[in-house]
Scaffold this motif. Structure first.
Motif, mmCIF file in Angstrom:
data_model
loop_
_atom_site.group_PDB
_atom_site.id
_atom_site.type_symbol
_atom_site.label_atom_id
_atom_site.label_comp_id
_atom_site.label_asym_id
_atom_site.label_seq_id
_atom_site.Cartn_x
_atom_site.Cartn_y
_atom_site.Cartn_z
ATOM 1 N N VAL A 60 0.831 -1.203 0.000
ATOM 2 C CA VAL A 60 0.000 0.000 0.000
ATOM 3 C C VAL A 60 0.865 1.253 0.000
ATOM 4 C CG1 VAL A 60 -1.575 1.370 1.432
ATOM 5 C CG2 VAL A 60 -2.031 -1.058 1.046
ATOM 6 N N ALA A 61 1.844 1.311 0.901
ATOM 7 C CA ALA A 61 2.675 2.509 1.021
ATOM 8 C C ALA A 61 3.476 2.767 -0.254
ATOM 9 C CB ALA A 61 3.608 2.381 2.223
ATOM 10 N N GLU A 62 4.021 1.708 -0.830
ATOM 11 C CA GLU A 62 4.796 1.875 -2.064
ATOM 12 C C GLU A 62 3.925 2.417 -3.184
ATOM 13 O OE1 GLU A 62 6.554 -1.922 -2.801
ATOM 14 O OE2 GLU A 62 8.226 -1.587 -1.395
ATOM 15 N N ARG A 63 2.686 1.919 -3.268
ATOM 16 C CA ARG A 63 1.808 2.382 -4.345
ATOM 17 C C ARG A 63 1.408 3.834 -4.140
ATOM 18 N NH1 ARG A 63 1.824 2.457 -9.179
ATOM 19 N NH2 ARG A 63 -0.157 3.027 -10.164
ATOM 20 N N LEU A 64 1.102 4.217 -2.914
ATOM 21 C CA LEU A 64 0.702 5.602 -2.645
ATOM 22 C C LEU A 64 1.849 6.570 -2.922
ATOM 23 C CD1 LEU A 64 -1.367 5.068 0.631
ATOM 24 C CD2 LEU A 64 -2.253 5.461 -1.686
ATOM 25 N N ARG A 65 3.045 6.176 -2.555
ATOM 26 C CA ARG A 65 4.202 7.031 -2.854
ATOM 27 C C ARG A 65 4.401 7.160 -4.362
ATOM 28 N NH1 ARG A 65 6.788 4.126 1.746
ATOM 29 N NH2 ARG A 65 6.808 5.589 3.513
ATOM 30 N N ALA A 66 4.239 6.055 -5.085
ATOM 31 C CA ALA A 66 4.402 6.091 -6.537
ATOM 32 C C ALA A 66 3.372 6.990 -7.198
ATOM 33 C CB ALA A 66 4.304 4.677 -7.105
ATOM 34 N N GLY A 68 2.354 9.735 -5.953
ATOM 35 C CA GLY A 68 2.639 11.113 -5.598
ATOM 36 C C GLY A 68 1.838 11.646 -4.426
ATOM 37 N N PHE A 69 1.301 10.758 -3.600
ATOM 38 C CA PHE A 69 0.563 11.209 -2.418
ATOM 39 C C PHE A 69 1.509 11.902 -1.439
ATOM 40 C CE2 PHE A 69 -2.773 8.918 -4.199
ATOM 41 C CZ PHE A 69 -3.930 9.007 -3.430
ATOM 42 N N GLU A 70 0.964 12.834 -0.689
ATOM 43 C CA GLU A 70 1.736 13.551 0.315
ATOM 44 C C GLU A 70 1.579 12.888 1.682
ATOM 45 O OE1 GLU A 70 0.993 17.764 0.355
ATOM 46 O OE2 GLU A 70 0.435 17.755 -1.761
ATOM 47 N N ASP A 71 2.556 13.154 2.540
ATOM 48 C CA ASP A 71 2.492 12.757 3.949
ATOM 49 C C ASP A 71 2.133 11.279 4.106
ATOM 50 O OD1 ASP A 71 2.736 13.247 6.655
ATOM 51 O OD2 ASP A 71 0.642 13.845 6.908
ATOM 52 N N VAL A 72 2.824 10.416 3.363
ATOM 53 C CA VAL A 72 2.599 8.978 3.495
ATOM 54 C C VAL A 72 3.251 8.515 4.792
ATOM 55 C CG1 VAL A 72 2.958 6.702 2.489
ATOM 56 C CG2 VAL A 72 2.539 8.666 0.991
ATOM 57 N N ALA A 77 -0.368 2.503 14.647
ATOM 58 C CA ALA A 77 -1.086 1.402 15.313
ATOM 59 C C ALA A 77 -0.546 0.057 14.829
ATOM 60 C CB ALA A 77 -2.585 1.504 15.064
ATOM 61 N N SER A 78 0.751 -0.070 14.796
ATOM 62 C CA SER A 78 1.523 -1.241 14.355
ATOM 63 C C SER A 78 1.816 -1.197 12.862
ATOM 64 C CB SER A 78 0.840 -2.560 14.719
ATOM 65 O OG SER A 78 0.833 -2.739 16.114
ATOM 66 N N THR A 79 0.798 -1.376 12.010
ATOM 67 C CA THR A 79 1.075 -1.501 10.573
ATOM 68 C C THR A 79 0.209 -0.577 9.715
ATOM 69 O OG1 THR A 79 -0.484 -3.335 10.452
ATOM 70 C CG2 THR A 79 1.828 -3.905 10.767
ATOM 71 N N GLY A 80 -0.520 0.340 10.315
ATOM 72 C CA GLY A 80 -1.411 1.197 9.549
ATOM 73 C C GLY A 80 -0.664 2.162 8.647
ATOM 74 N N VAL A 81 -1.347 2.551 7.567
ATOM 75 C CA VAL A 81 -0.791 3.483 6.585
ATOM 76 C C VAL A 81 -1.811 4.586 6.336
ATOM 77 C CG1 VAL A 81 0.105 3.761 4.229
ATOM 78 C CG2 VAL A 81 0.448 1.593 5.445
ATOM 79 N N GLN A 164 -6.090 0.503 7.467
ATOM 80 C CA GLN A 164 -6.083 0.216 8.897
ATOM 81 C C GLN A 164 -5.824 -1.258 9.219
ATOM 82 O OE1 GLN A 164 -9.866 1.008 11.061
ATOM 83 N NE2 GLN A 164 -9.403 -1.000 11.934
ATOM 84 N N PRO A 165 -5.001 -1.533 10.212
ATOM 85 C CA PRO A 165 -4.829 -2.914 10.669
ATOM 86 C C PRO A 165 -5.890 -3.296 11.698
ATOM 87 C CG PRO A 165 -3.338 -1.479 11.872
ATOM 88 C CD PRO A 165 -4.075 -0.607 10.874
#
Length: 434
Positions: A60-66, A68-72, A77-81, A164-165
């Motif tokens: 999820v995080a890699e895709r959002l960064r790709a 161009g999302f801000e403030d990733v 809460a352990s693994t939430g993005v 959310q986890p």
């Protein structure tokens, strides 16, 4: 009754909906459909239990960064993005949420991409399966993120994406889920004016969407009861105190809490035992038996009454057998009632109708399942809707339910969910029906 009439009136005042998704929404969704399908299948094949969604969160995080999302941000809460999409035009601030965790269930779906994953849960080896459909939720929200990012320049407002986890609950002794995401400040850093979520649901057919204004899903509380007896040989039950017989009597008597002590003509209540553990050998009466289960309610007074009644039953039935009971009711923090804000629901329903047509939008009864989306909806107005998962032509009432090892998601639900959420977001951000 007055509440239902108010909602109906609010919906009636809005412009009549079209019978199909906007051409713009169809075009946006069509470009991401294949990736949504691929993400869902990949996540389904690699499920992870609550607070352990490391692989899913990384994807999820890699895709959002790709995109161009801000403030990733990761590790919430352990693994939430979380990540923010800032549109190029002024508009509302909203939040969209998907849950990522799977269940300790051994899959029997027969799918070519079925899970073969295993883990340890409450000290026991278990299979792991996306038996509730959270894999679909992640895929859909990633698709919505990509579609909206492609029109960032003309998009009004700002959108917080929440992955959310531990929606199904964190492991024993850990914090997690929506409540912990909020405790770690996601709505302090980005305060939305509304929050939206969806859930694939076996009791609706593919192509259908379900909704309900006001209280929609039950509060959920967990309980733990340990009946203590005295171990003896199975051939000499009089030489000890049998906690198994006491536990069996307890389970039967507990059924009267709902059937004889709660006014279920007013609102429904459910009390269910989910696991009973005691003993290890056929000819040994054990020292103790553990029982765990859940209580579902829509009213705080009925909730507290059910807690008190279960404590009373457990302690006194055990005592009648010469045993004792240690009762934790509830044994963890539960989920509150999921409430859809009436004004936001009235404003949102026309978007659902645009997405699938009037005939395919179903106003649902109270759902005894629970959702920790309820925590977000206590902070800001929320709207949570359901996406049909059972194939067309099959009786959805008889389909394997969410949490079943045979739960089956018709992948048409991915397309429907993506279009419904896109339509909802775009209409809301542009002020449709405001």
């Amino acid at each position: 009754m007055r509440h239902s009439l108010l909602v109906a009136a609010l919906v009636a005042l809005l412009p009549p909906p079209a019978c199909a998704a906007d051409a713009e929404v169809e075009a946006l969704a069509g470009k991401v459909d294949a990736r949504v399908l691929a993400w869902r299948r990949d996540i389904h094949q690699h499920p992870e239990l609550g607070n352990r969604e490391l692989r899913t969160a990384k994807l999820v995080a890699e895709r959002l960064r790709a995109l161009g999302f801000e403030d990733v941000r990761t590790g919430i809460a352990s693994t939430g993005v979380t990540a923010v999409l800032r549109g190029g035009r002024p508009g509302p601030r909203i939040a969209l949420r998907a849950d990522m965790d799977a269940l300790p269930v051994t899959e029997r779906s027969g799918l070519p991409f079925a899970s073969k994953a295993t883990a340890t849960f409450r000290g026991e080896p278990v299979g792991v399966m996306h038996a509730c459909g959270h894999d679909a939720h992640v895929g859909i929200l990633l698709g919505v993120a990509e579609a909206l990012a492609s029109k960032k320049a003309t998009l009004p407002g700002e959108i917080l994406f929440i992955f959310q986890p531990a929606e199904e609950g964190p492991p024993d002794g850990e914090e997690g889920g929506a409540e912990e995401m909020l405790a770690q400040g996601i709505f302090q850093r980005f305060k939305p004016t509304a929050v939206f979520g969806l859930h694939v649901f076996s009791t609706l057919n593919a192509g259908q969407l379900g909704w309900r204004s006001g209280p929609a899903m039950a509060a959920s509380d967990r309980f733990n009861i340990v009946v203590h007896g005295r171990q003896t040989h199975g051939s000499r039950p009089w030489g000890g105190i049998d906690p198994i017989v006491a536990a069996a009597d307890l389970v039967g008597t507990a059924q009267t809490i709902v059937s004889r002590r709660q006014d279920i003509s007013r609102l429904p209540v459910v009390l269910s035992f989910g696991a009973i553990k005691g003993g290890i050998r056929y000819n040994i009466i054990p020292d103790s038996v553990e029982l765990v289960g859940t209580i579902r309610t829509f009213d705080e007074g009925m909730r507290q009454s059910a807690f008190a009644d279960l404590r009373n039953v457990a302690e006194n039935v055990a005592r009648a057998h010469g045993a004792s009971a240690v009762v934790q009711v509830p044994d963890t923090k539960g989920n509150p009632v999921t409430v859809n804000d009436p004004a936001l629901a009235a404003r949102s329903v026309p978007s659902l109708r645009k997405a699938v047509g009037d005939a395919n939008v179903v106003e649902m009864g109270l759902v005894m399942g629970a959702e920790d989306f309820s925590f977000y909806a206590r902070e800001v107005p929320g709207f949570f809707f359901f996406v049909g998962a059972t194939p067309r032509g099959e009786d959805a009432a008889r389909a394997p339910s969410n949490h079943s090892p045979e739960f089956f998601l018709d992948e048409e639900a991915l397309k429907v969910g993506t279009r419904a959420m896109l339509q909802l977001v775009l209409d809301h951000q542009r002020g449709a029906g405001a």
